[in-house]
Design a protein around this motif. Sequence first.
Motif, PDB file in Angstrom:
ATOM      1  N   MET A  52       0.840  -1.195   0.000  1.00 55.60           N
ATOM      2  CA  MET A  52       0.000   0.000   0.000  1.00 55.60           C
ATOM      3  C   MET A  52       0.875   1.246   0.000  1.00 55.60           C
ATOM      4  SD  MET A  52      -2.921   1.105   2.748  1.00 55.60           S
ATOM      5  CE  MET A  52      -3.774   2.670   2.587  1.00 55.60           C
ATOM      6  N   ASN A  53       0.661   2.185  -0.936  1.00 50.29           N
ATOM      7  CA  ASN A  53       1.452   3.389  -1.044  1.00 50.29           C
ATOM      8  C   ASN A  53       1.052   4.395   0.032  1.00 50.29           C
ATOM      9  OD1 ASN A  53       2.822   2.415  -3.275  1.00 50.29           O
ATOM     10  ND2 ASN A  53       1.281   3.203  -4.700  1.00 50.29           N
ATOM     11  N   THR A  54       2.071   5.046   0.609  1.00 52.89           N
ATOM     12  CA  THR A  54       1.826   6.072   1.616  1.00 52.89           C
ATOM     13  C   THR A  54       1.490   7.385   0.928  1.00 52.89           C
ATOM     14  OG1 THR A  54       3.366   5.008   3.140  1.00 52.89           O
ATOM     15  CG2 THR A  54       2.824   7.316   3.561  1.00 52.89           C
ATOM     16  N   THR A  55       0.463   8.054   1.399  1.00 48.98           N
ATOM     17  CA  THR A  55       0.068   9.336   0.812  1.00 48.98           C
ATOM     18  C   THR A  55       1.049  10.420   1.231  1.00 48.98           C
ATOM     19  OG1 THR A  55      -2.258   8.702   0.885  1.00 48.98           O
ATOM     20  CG2 THR A  55      -1.772  11.043   0.633  1.00 48.98           C
TER      21      THR A  55
ATOM     22  N   TRP B 109      -2.637  17.260  -1.740  1.00 49.98           N
ATOM     23  CA  TRP B 109      -2.321  15.842  -1.803  1.00 49.98           C
ATOM     24  C   TRP B 109      -3.064  15.198  -2.968  1.00 49.98           C
ATOM     25  CZ3 TRP B 109      -6.133  17.780   1.212  1.00 49.98           C
ATOM     26  CH2 TRP B 109      -7.345  17.086   1.276  1.00 49.98           C
ATOM     27  N   VAL B 110      -2.650  13.997  -3.324  1.00 47.87           N
ATOM     28  CA  VAL B 110      -3.265  13.242  -4.414  1.00 47.87           C
ATOM     29  C   VAL B 110      -3.718  11.900  -3.849  1.00 47.87           C
ATOM     30  CG1 VAL B 110      -2.953  12.203  -6.683  1.00 47.87           C
ATOM     31  CG2 VAL B 110      -1.796  14.348  -6.126  1.00 47.87           C
ATOM     32  N   GLU B 111      -4.985  11.608  -4.009  1.00 45.37           N
ATOM     33  CA  GLU B 111      -5.525  10.339  -3.531  1.00 45.37           C
ATOM     34  C   GLU B 111      -5.052   9.188  -4.439  1.00 45.37           C
ATOM     35  OE1 GLU B 111      -7.026   9.685  -0.914  1.00 45.37           O
ATOM     36  OE2 GLU B 111      -7.886  11.550  -0.153  1.00 45.37           O
ATOM     37  N   PRO B 112      -5.063   7.937  -3.938  1.00 48.21           N
ATOM     38  CA  PRO B 112      -4.673   6.790  -4.780  1.00 48.21           C
ATOM     39  C   PRO B 112      -5.471   6.691  -6.078  1.00 48.21           C
ATOM     40  CG  PRO B 112      -4.804   6.134  -2.480  1.00 48.21           C
ATOM     41  CD  PRO B 112      -5.322   7.541  -2.544  1.00 48.21           C
ATOM     42  N   SER B 113      -6.679   7.242  -6.080  1.00 47.06           N
ATOM     43  CA  SER B 113      -7.492   7.228  -7.301  1.00 47.06           C
ATOM     44  C   SER B 113      -6.977   8.203  -8.348  1.00 47.06           C
ATOM     45  CB  SER B 113      -8.941   7.578  -6.954  1.00 47.06           C
ATOM     46  OG  SER B 113      -9.028   8.890  -6.410  1.00 47.06           O
ATOM     47  N   GLY B 114      -6.049   9.089  -7.932  1.00 47.52           N
ATOM     48  CA  GLY B 114      -5.519  10.089  -8.863  1.00 47.52           C
ATOM     49  C   GLY B 114      -6.155  11.451  -8.723  1.00 47.52           C
TER      50      GLY B 114
ATOM     51  N   GLU C  21      -7.399  18.496  13.248  1.00 50.64           N
ATOM     52  CA  GLU C  21      -8.508  17.550  13.297  1.00 50.64           C
ATOM     53  C   GLU C  21      -8.544  16.678  12.044  1.00 50.64           C
ATOM     54  OE1 GLU C  21     -13.422  17.632  13.425  1.00 50.64           O
ATOM     55  OE2 GLU C  21     -12.269  19.475  13.776  1.00 50.64           O
ATOM     56  N   PHE C  22      -8.319  17.297  10.889  1.00 50.26           N
ATOM     57  CA  PHE C  22      -8.338  16.561   9.623  1.00 50.26           C
ATOM     58  C   PHE C  22      -7.222  15.514   9.582  1.00 50.26           C
ATOM     59  CE2 PHE C  22      -6.691  16.135   5.277  1.00 50.26           C
ATOM     60  CZ  PHE C  22      -7.821  15.657   4.623  1.00 50.26           C
ATOM     61  N   LEU C  23      -6.007  15.923   9.958  1.00 51.67           N
ATOM     62  CA  LEU C  23      -4.871  15.011   9.886  1.00 51.67           C
ATOM     63  C   LEU C  23      -4.972  13.900  10.929  1.00 51.67           C
ATOM     64  CD1 LEU C  23      -1.963  17.542   9.268  1.00 51.67           C
ATOM     65  CD2 LEU C  23      -3.013  15.994   7.625  1.00 51.67           C
ATOM     66  N   ALA C  24      -5.624  14.192  12.053  1.00 50.54           N
ATOM     67  CA  ALA C  24      -5.787  13.169  13.082  1.00 50.54           C
ATOM     68  C   ALA C  24      -6.671  12.027  12.590  1.00 50.54           C
ATOM     69  CB  ALA C  24      -6.371  13.793  14.346  1.00 50.54           C
ATOM     70  N   ASN C  25      -7.546  12.315  11.631  1.00 52.96           N
ATOM     71  CA  ASN C  25      -8.465  11.307  11.112  1.00 52.96           C
ATOM     72  C   ASN C  25      -7.976  10.666   9.814  1.00 52.96           C
ATOM     73  OD1 ASN C  25     -10.415  11.678  13.190  1.00 52.96           O
ATOM     74  ND2 ASN C  25     -11.110  13.557  12.181  1.00 52.96           N
ATOM     75  N   ARG C  26      -6.796  11.060   9.357  1.00 52.71           N
ATOM     76  CA  ARG C  26      -6.239  10.480   8.136  1.00 52.71           C
ATOM     77  C   ARG C  26      -5.261   9.364   8.484  1.00 52.71           C
ATOM     78  NH1 ARG C  26      -8.306  11.603   3.160  1.00 52.71           N
ATOM     79  NH2 ARG C  26      -6.198  11.376   2.283  1.00 52.71           N
ATOM     80  N   GLU C  27      -5.079   8.437   7.537  1.00 49.10           N
ATOM     81  CA  GLU C  27      -4.078   7.396   7.723  1.00 49.10           C
ATOM     82  C   GLU C  27      -2.681   8.020   7.705  1.00 49.10           C
ATOM     83  OE1 GLU C  27      -4.486   4.302   4.889  1.00 49.10           O
ATOM     84  OE2 GLU C  27      -6.509   3.721   5.527  1.00 49.10           O
ATOM     85  N   SER C  28      -1.751   7.332   8.345  1.00 49.79           N
ATOM     86  CA  SER C  28      -0.387   7.844   8.422  1.00 49.79           C
ATOM     87  C   SER C  28       0.180   8.104   7.029  1.00 49.79           C
ATOM     88  CB  SER C  28       0.504   6.846   9.168  1.00 49.79           C
ATOM     89  OG  SER C  28       0.041   6.657  10.486  1.00 49.79           O
TER      90      SER C  28
END
Length: 265
Positions: free
Chosen positions: A1-4, A19-24, A38-45
């Motif tokens: 899995m690629n890290t964002t 940022w760019v999502e895996p979907s492009g 708050e936004f970053l706390a809810n995002r994957e590492s």
Amino acid sequence: MNTTTYGLDIAKTVFQLYWVEPSGKCFNRRFSRAKLLEFLANRESGRIALEACGSAHWWARQLQALGHEPVLLHARYVRPFVQTNKTDAADAKAIWTAAQQPGMPIVAPKTESQQCVLGLHAMRQLRVKMRTMLVNQLRGTLFEFGIRIRPGLRAGLQEIVQRMDELEQNVPPMLFEFVREQLQSIERLDQEIARLDQRIDAWGRQNRACKTILAIPGIGMLTATAMIATIGDAHTFKSGRQLAAYLGLVPKQTGTGGKVWLRQS
């Protein structure tokens, strides 16, 4: 899995995140400070790149606490990737683009302790500069009234204090009062510098790396603490030459057509 990977342009109250999502799909959003955390706390590492500016090291520690990997980039390496006019959105995208480049130099985040020591050094340096300015201004003013004070900060101050009775007779009363007050200001600066020295010395005596550097002849506590606080973990650098370049101890290198010149930093 690629890290964002994210490109974060930080300011005092407004923060731009690209940022760019895996979907492009690309995103370039603006946040307030609270909303960003708050936004970053809810995002994957992920990897969050930002320019190594004033508050970047504090932000790096906050991002680490949220589980992200901060990547600090020198602003000089980001600027070439700004494709349009300089805006927050363009800067965030440029930071993201720069972070994607192979071999891009990064800045190691400073710890809270490092920043505290560097802050103490900055406060001390300012007070030393102020003290020198006050002494030189006092020496110049007295010279205008035919009173010559010998050079040197300590020697000059000692002579002024010893000749106060003479100065009172030769300096107009409206000026002599402020000569006395300026001497008191210099004395207060001396006391503040001494307290800063004590705080820096206490930190240096507790730091293992600082103790190691102190064993080198010619290096005192101020140099050792400033070096350790600036460098941090020496393992961050691949070689002694890279460390010297980071500290600005080696000249710049430019070259073209197979010829290389070493220039002053």
